[in-house]
Design an enzyme around this catalytic site. Structure first.
Site: not given
Ligand code: LAC
Length: 230
Positions: A12, A120, A10
């Protein structure tokens, strides 16, 4: 030797610290930087989930801008168009978490080397900018965006995108996230999941648990190399 053929991260909250915008927020709104950053992130995520449920996709760039506008209004901060643009721009230069680069480098040096990717909700433009800013383009094989399927994580179609692009069965892929809800979504999908729980938070009560919980990304290469993952 790693039992996994790929590690998918991932972005953020896992590799990039969304709260590295606090200094910019604080500079613009003294005393309110932390509150603004926290509410902005929380609205950004909430809007991804709500838009997915409503079937009204707008890309992560839009959702990030909308979350910021709402957060400013909710906190009574006078955000001009210029301020909003400046803050949103800060997303392109988010900092890496301290443990991220060393872990990615160590994973790159493994034999056989697992494929390394980002998956993401960010748009390709947002992701490419922050990846390049932090020179991760040197270590990553793929940067995959939920925008390709027009819905956000934790919808299984997003996780499927990684399996499709990597041409691997989900159980050959390790998914790494600092977001508990994302770790849960990836586990439901069928990945081997590593939850990076830097804040020592309680596990999300969503009826599934990650396969591995790490306190930092530093632990990941050793765990894979020592055969602690099956
Ligand atoms: C990501 C956010 C949601 O998908 O953490 O990168």
């Amino acid at each position: 030797m790693s039992p996994l053929d790929a590690l998918v991260f991932d972005a953020y909250g896992t590799l990039f610290d969304v709260h590295s915008v606090i200094s910019k927020c604080e500079q613009l709104f003294p005393g309110k930087g932390t509150a603004l950053s926290q509410l902005w992130r929380s609205k950004q995520l909430e809007y991804t989930w709500l838009r997915s449920l409503m079937g009204r996709y707008a890309d992560f760039d839009q959702v990030t801008a909308d979350g910021l506008s709402h957060a400013c209004r909710a906190l009574g901060l006078a955000c001009t168009a210029q301020t909003l643009a400046e803050l949103k721009q800060a997303y392109q230069t988010l900092h890496l978490f301290d443990d991220a680069l060393a872990a990615l480098r160590a994973l790159s040096a493994m034999h056989p080397r697992p494929r390394l990717a980002i998956l993401s909700n960010g748009t390709p433009e947002m992701l490419n900018a922050v990846v390049k800013h932090n020179q991760l383009d040197m270590v990553l094989d793929h940067v995959l965006s939920a925008d390709a399927v027009g819905i956000f994580k934790p919808d299984p179609r997003v996780y499927q995108l990684a399996a499709d692009r990597l041409r691997m069965a989900p159980d050959r892929i390790g998914f790494v996230s600092g977001n508990g809800w994302d770790a849960a979504g990836a586990k439901v999908f069928g990945f081997t999941v590593f939850w990076v729980n830097r804040a020592n938070a309680p596990v999300e009560e969503l009826g599934v648990a990650p396969d591995h919980t790490l306190s930092s990304l530093h632990e990941l290469p050793g765990l894979l190399a020592d055969g602690g993952v099956s």
